[in-house]
Design a protein around this motif. Structure first.
Motif, PDB file in Angstrom:
ATOM      1  N   THR A 211      -1.185  21.901 -11.618  1.00 41.15           N
ATOM      2  CA  THR A 211      -2.189  21.235 -10.441  1.00 41.15           C
ATOM      3  C   THR A 211      -2.314  19.764 -10.517  1.00 41.15           C
ATOM      4  OG1 THR A 211      -3.638  23.326 -10.725  1.00 41.15           O
ATOM      5  CG2 THR A 211      -4.628  21.276  -9.587  1.00 41.15           C
ATOM      6  N   VAL A 212      -1.961  19.079  -9.361  1.00 37.08           N
ATOM      7  CA  VAL A 212      -1.859  17.725  -9.203  1.00 37.08           C
ATOM      8  C   VAL A 212      -2.996  17.196  -8.494  1.00 37.08           C
ATOM      9  CG1 VAL A 212      -0.542  15.808  -8.642  1.00 37.08           C
ATOM     10  CG2 VAL A 212       0.743  17.844  -9.396  1.00 37.08           C
ATOM     11  N   ILE A 213      -3.926  16.439  -9.171  1.00 40.60           N
ATOM     12  CA  ILE A 213      -5.206  15.975  -8.470  1.00 40.60           C
ATOM     13  C   ILE A 213      -5.124  14.398  -8.439  1.00 40.60           C
ATOM     14  CG2 ILE A 213      -7.588  16.007  -8.721  1.00 40.60           C
ATOM     15  CD1 ILE A 213      -7.250  18.611 -10.683  1.00 40.60           C
ATOM     16  N   TRP A 214      -5.478  13.891  -7.175  1.00 43.77           N
ATOM     17  CA  TRP A 214      -5.573  12.547  -6.920  1.00 43.77           C
ATOM     18  C   TRP A 214      -7.078  12.210  -6.500  1.00 43.77           C
ATOM     19  CZ3 TRP A 214      -3.839   7.881  -7.665  1.00 43.77           C
ATOM     20  CH2 TRP A 214      -4.341   6.752  -6.906  1.00 43.77           C
ATOM     21  N   THR A 215      -7.631  11.634  -7.461  1.00 45.65           N
ATOM     22  CA  THR A 215      -9.180  11.692  -7.167  1.00 45.65           C
ATOM     23  C   THR A 215      -9.777   9.915  -7.392  1.00 45.65           C
ATOM     24  OG1 THR A 215     -11.626  12.512  -7.645  1.00 45.65           O
ATOM     25  CG2 THR A 215      -9.903  12.227  -9.383  1.00 45.65           C
ATOM     26  N   THR A 216     -11.099   9.747  -6.956  1.00 43.88           N
ATOM     27  CA  THR A 216     -11.731   8.396  -7.320  1.00 43.88           C
ATOM     28  C   THR A 216     -12.914   8.274  -7.834  1.00 43.88           C
ATOM     29  OG1 THR A 216     -12.018   7.801  -5.038  1.00 43.88           O
ATOM     30  CG2 THR A 216      -9.769   7.289  -5.756  1.00 43.88           C
ATOM     31  N   ASN A 217     -13.425   7.400  -8.446  1.00 42.13           N
ATOM     32  CA  ASN A 217     -14.899   7.296  -8.901  1.00 42.13           C
ATOM     33  C   ASN A 217     -15.028   5.675  -9.030  1.00 42.13           C
ATOM     34  OD1 ASN A 217     -13.761   6.504 -11.213  1.00 42.13           O
ATOM     35  ND2 ASN A 217     -14.270   8.495 -12.351  1.00 42.13           N
TER      36      ASN A 217
ATOM     37  N   ALA B 229      -8.860   4.670  -9.572  1.00 40.34           N
ATOM     38  CA  ALA B 229      -8.348   5.782  -9.033  1.00 40.34           C
ATOM     39  C   ALA B 229      -7.697   6.819 -10.226  1.00 40.34           C
ATOM     40  CB  ALA B 229      -7.369   5.627  -7.846  1.00 40.34           C
ATOM     41  N   HIS B 230      -7.433   7.993 -10.100  1.00 38.30           N
ATOM     42  CA  HIS B 230      -6.810   8.831 -11.170  1.00 38.30           C
ATOM     43  C   HIS B 230      -6.076   9.892 -10.542  1.00 38.30           C
ATOM     44  CE1 HIS B 230     -10.415   6.896 -13.241  1.00 38.30           C
ATOM     45  NE2 HIS B 230     -10.943   7.357 -12.238  1.00 38.30           N
ATOM     46  N   LEU B 231      -4.945   9.905 -11.277  1.00 39.36           N
ATOM     47  CA  LEU B 231      -3.815  10.983 -10.917  1.00 39.36           C
ATOM     48  C   LEU B 231      -3.785  12.040 -12.034  1.00 39.36           C
ATOM     49  CD1 LEU B 231      -1.541  12.065  -8.823  1.00 39.36           C
ATOM     50  CD2 LEU B 231      -0.171  11.375 -10.780  1.00 39.36           C
ATOM     51  N   THR B 232      -4.115  13.374 -11.994  1.00 41.36           N
ATOM     52  CA  THR B 232      -4.026  14.236 -13.105  1.00 41.36           C
ATOM     53  C   THR B 232      -3.184  15.348 -12.865  1.00 41.36           C
ATOM     54  OG1 THR B 232      -6.412  13.880 -13.382  1.00 41.36           O
ATOM     55  CG2 THR B 232      -5.620  15.934 -14.411  1.00 41.36           C
ATOM     56  N   VAL B 233      -2.275  15.492 -13.690  1.00 39.43           N
ATOM     57  CA  VAL B 233      -1.217  16.592 -13.724  1.00 39.43           C
ATOM     58  C   VAL B 233      -1.492  17.556 -14.609  1.00 39.43           C
ATOM     59  CG1 VAL B 233       1.056  17.187 -13.989  1.00 39.43           C
ATOM     60  CG2 VAL B 233       0.721  14.849 -12.986  1.00 39.43           C
TER      61      VAL B 233
ATOM     62  N   LYS C 292      11.642  30.265 -11.400  1.00 40.98           N
ATOM     63  CA  LYS C 292      10.768  30.427 -12.250  1.00 40.98           C
ATOM     64  C   LYS C 292       9.447  30.832 -11.746  1.00 40.98           C
ATOM     65  CE  LYS C 292      12.904  28.112 -16.028  1.00 40.98           C
ATOM     66  NZ  LYS C 292      12.854  26.887 -17.273  1.00 40.98           N
ATOM     67  N   GLY C 293       9.285  30.360 -10.201  1.00 46.99           N
ATOM     68  CA  GLY C 293       8.209  30.526  -9.562  1.00 46.99           C
ATOM     69  C   GLY C 293       6.944  29.866 -10.060  1.00 46.99           C
ATOM     70  N   HIS C 294       7.228  28.578 -10.427  1.00 47.72           N
ATOM     71  CA  HIS C 294       5.576  27.904 -10.668  1.00 47.72           C
ATOM     72  C   HIS C 294       4.520  27.986  -9.539  1.00 47.72           C
ATOM     73  CE1 HIS C 294       8.187  26.642 -13.995  1.00 47.72           C
ATOM     74  NE2 HIS C 294       7.226  27.098 -14.769  1.00 47.72           N
ATOM     75  N   GLN C 295       3.431  27.712  -9.662  1.00 52.85           N
ATOM     76  CA  GLN C 295       2.522  27.612  -8.401  1.00 52.85           C
ATOM     77  C   GLN C 295       2.211  26.234  -8.734  1.00 52.85           C
ATOM     78  OE1 GLN C 295       1.437  29.463  -6.145  1.00 52.85           O
ATOM     79  NE2 GLN C 295       0.334  28.006  -5.230  1.00 52.85           N
ATOM     80  N   ILE C 296       2.502  25.084  -7.535  1.00 55.16           N
ATOM     81  CA  ILE C 296       2.311  23.932  -7.771  1.00 55.16           C
ATOM     82  C   ILE C 296       1.275  23.624  -6.724  1.00 55.16           C
ATOM     83  CG2 ILE C 296       3.287  21.674  -7.824  1.00 55.16           C
ATOM     84  CD1 ILE C 296       5.949  22.954  -8.603  1.00 55.16           C
ATOM     85  N   ASP C 297       0.238  23.444  -6.999  1.00 53.95           N
ATOM     86  CA  ASP C 297      -0.924  22.639  -5.981  1.00 53.95           C
ATOM     87  C   ASP C 297      -1.275  21.230  -6.080  1.00 53.95           C
ATOM     88  OD1 ASP C 297      -1.148  25.304  -5.075  1.00 53.95           O
ATOM     89  OD2 ASP C 297      -2.392  26.020  -6.891  1.00 53.95           O
ATOM     90  N   ILE C 298      -1.572  20.748  -4.926  1.00 52.91           N
ATOM     91  CA  ILE C 298      -1.762  19.303  -4.886  1.00 52.91           C
ATOM     92  C   ILE C 298      -3.390  19.131  -4.267  1.00 52.91           C
ATOM     93  CG2 ILE C 298      -1.396  17.073  -3.787  1.00 52.91           C
ATOM     94  CD1 ILE C 298       1.645  17.788  -4.081  1.00 52.91           C
ATOM     95  N   GLN C 299      -4.127  18.671  -4.934  1.00 55.17           N
ATOM     96  CA  GLN C 299      -5.623  18.326  -4.472  1.00 55.17           C
ATOM     97  C   GLN C 299      -5.808  16.884  -4.349  1.00 55.17           C
ATOM     98  OE1 GLN C 299      -8.256  20.259  -7.401  1.00 55.17           O
ATOM     99  NE2 GLN C 299      -7.155  22.140  -7.173  1.00 55.17           N
TER     100      GLN C 299
ATOM    101  N   PRO D 223       0.888  -1.241  -0.141  1.00 51.50           N
ATOM    102  CA  PRO D 223       0.085   0.065   0.103  1.00 51.50           C
ATOM    103  C   PRO D 223       0.843   1.175  -0.094  1.00 51.50           C
ATOM    104  CG  PRO D 223      -0.677  -1.653   1.695  1.00 51.50           C
ATOM    105  CD  PRO D 223       0.699  -1.994   1.226  1.00 51.50           C
ATOM    106  N   THR D 224       0.679   2.046  -0.939  1.00 51.59           N
ATOM    107  CA  THR D 224       1.311   3.330  -1.133  1.00 51.59           C
ATOM    108  C   THR D 224       0.571   4.501  -0.845  1.00 51.59           C
ATOM    109  OG1 THR D 224       2.764   2.372  -2.804  1.00 51.59           O
ATOM    110  CG2 THR D 224       2.760   4.752  -2.847  1.00 51.59           C
ATOM    111  N   ASP D 225       0.997   5.482   0.103  1.00 53.00           N
ATOM    112  CA  ASP D 225       0.538   6.851   0.376  1.00 53.00           C
ATOM    113  C   ASP D 225       0.499   7.585  -0.618  1.00 53.00           C
ATOM    114  OD1 ASP D 225      -0.318   8.999   1.729  1.00 53.00           O
ATOM    115  OD2 ASP D 225      -0.092   8.261   3.705  1.00 53.00           O
ATOM    116  N   VAL D 226      -0.339   7.771  -1.644  1.00 53.39           N
ATOM    117  CA  VAL D 226      -0.151   8.672  -2.713  1.00 53.39           C
ATOM    118  C   VAL D 226       0.152  10.463  -2.107  1.00 53.39           C
ATOM    119  CG1 VAL D 226      -1.054   9.661  -4.657  1.00 53.39           C
ATOM    120  CG2 VAL D 226      -1.243   7.268  -4.032  1.00 53.39           C
ATOM    121  N   GLU D 227      -0.717  10.439  -1.070  1.00 56.63           N
ATOM    122  CA  GLU D 227      -0.838  11.967  -0.678  1.00 56.63           C
ATOM    123  C   GLU D 227       0.650  12.312  -0.157  1.00 56.63           C
ATOM    124  OE1 GLU D 227      -3.025  15.018   2.455  1.00 56.63           O
ATOM    125  OE2 GLU D 227      -3.370  13.203   2.228  1.00 56.63           O
ATOM    126  N   VAL D 228       1.272  11.508   0.655  1.00 55.05           N
ATOM    127  CA  VAL D 228       2.743  11.688   1.254  1.00 55.05           C
ATOM    128  C   VAL D 228       3.666  11.825  -0.008  1.00 55.05           C
ATOM    129  CG1 VAL D 228       4.463  10.581   2.436  1.00 55.05           C
ATOM    130  CG2 VAL D 228       2.377  10.723   3.402  1.00 55.05           C
TER     131      VAL D 228
END
Length: 216
Positions: free
Chosen positions: A120-126, A130-134, A77-84, A56-61
């Motif tokens: 924006t990095v998004i970890w979501t499920t339906n 599970a889906h990781l979107t970059v 370069k100052g990119h804004q990197i957000d994780i959801q 089991p891998t903790d994706v959030e960490v």
């Protein structure tokens, strides 16, 4: 490479005409090292020499750790990197391979997004899994190239890759990591409109977080 590092450390002692040559050689040496490292990793993943560890891998960490590295890569370069994160369950798989895949996608977003851009990095499920979107606000890709992007060394536009230090193997690594985890990669992009890379994993790879475990 070792000799070049020594020369760079003492570059001020060298004749001026040699300084540029030494720096160029070190850059190319570093690129070759990165290329060899990626080739070895891809070969192990493709041939099954690297057995997938089912843990089991903790994706959030993991994503938070990769974000710290991505911020260092971004630098001035100052990119804004957000994780959801919308699901706290763990992902069954090989954490080393997953880290390689996720970091390749996030680092690519940094490399091909202009300074000050949004990633924006998004970890979501339906119900499908599970889906990781970059998602980025970068230069984008002509859709005609998308079917071939995961081929080794394929370049959508070679002129855009000269300053990124990439090996041309990152997306091939992502593709094979996902295959090893019963998943697949989806790419959505248009020139000048940014890109969206989505890693899809089957729902069977999601496992509940132990009650005593909390996300970092």
């Amino acid at each position: 490479s070792g000799y070049l590092e020594t020369l760079v450390d003492h570059v001020e002692e060298l004749p001026p005409k040699w300084r540029r040559a030494i720096h160029t050689m070190q850059t190319q040496s570093s690129r070759m090292e990165a290329l060899i490292t990626d080739l070895i990793l891809l070969s192990k993943i493709e041939t099954g020499e690297h057995t997938v560890d089912q843990v089991p891998t903790d994706v959030e960490v993991m994503l938070n750790q990769i974000r710290n590295d991505a911020k260092a890569l971004s630098g001035e370069k100052g990119h804004q990197i957000d994780i959801q994160i919308t699901d706290q369950r763990l992902l069954q798989g090989d954490s080393s391979q997953l880290r390689s895949a996720f970091s390749n996608l996030i680092f690519n977003a940094v490399k091909y997004t202009p300074a000050g851009g949004q990633i924006t990095v998004i970890w979501t499920t339906n119900r499908d899994g599970a889906h990781l979107t970059v998602k980025d606000t970068g230069i984008g890709i002509d859709p005609v190239h998308i079917p071939r992007l995961t081929e080794r060394f394929y370049r959508a536009d070679p002129s855009r890759h000269q300053g990124t230090g990439g090996t041309g193997l990152g997306l091939a690594i992502v593709k094979h990591v996902l295959i090893n985890h019963d998943g697949h990669l989806e790419i959505q992009s248009n020139l000048g409109e940014g890109s969206r890379f989505i890693c899809h994993f089957p729902k069977e790879r999601l496992v509940e977080r132990p009650p005593e475990s909390t996300a970092g």
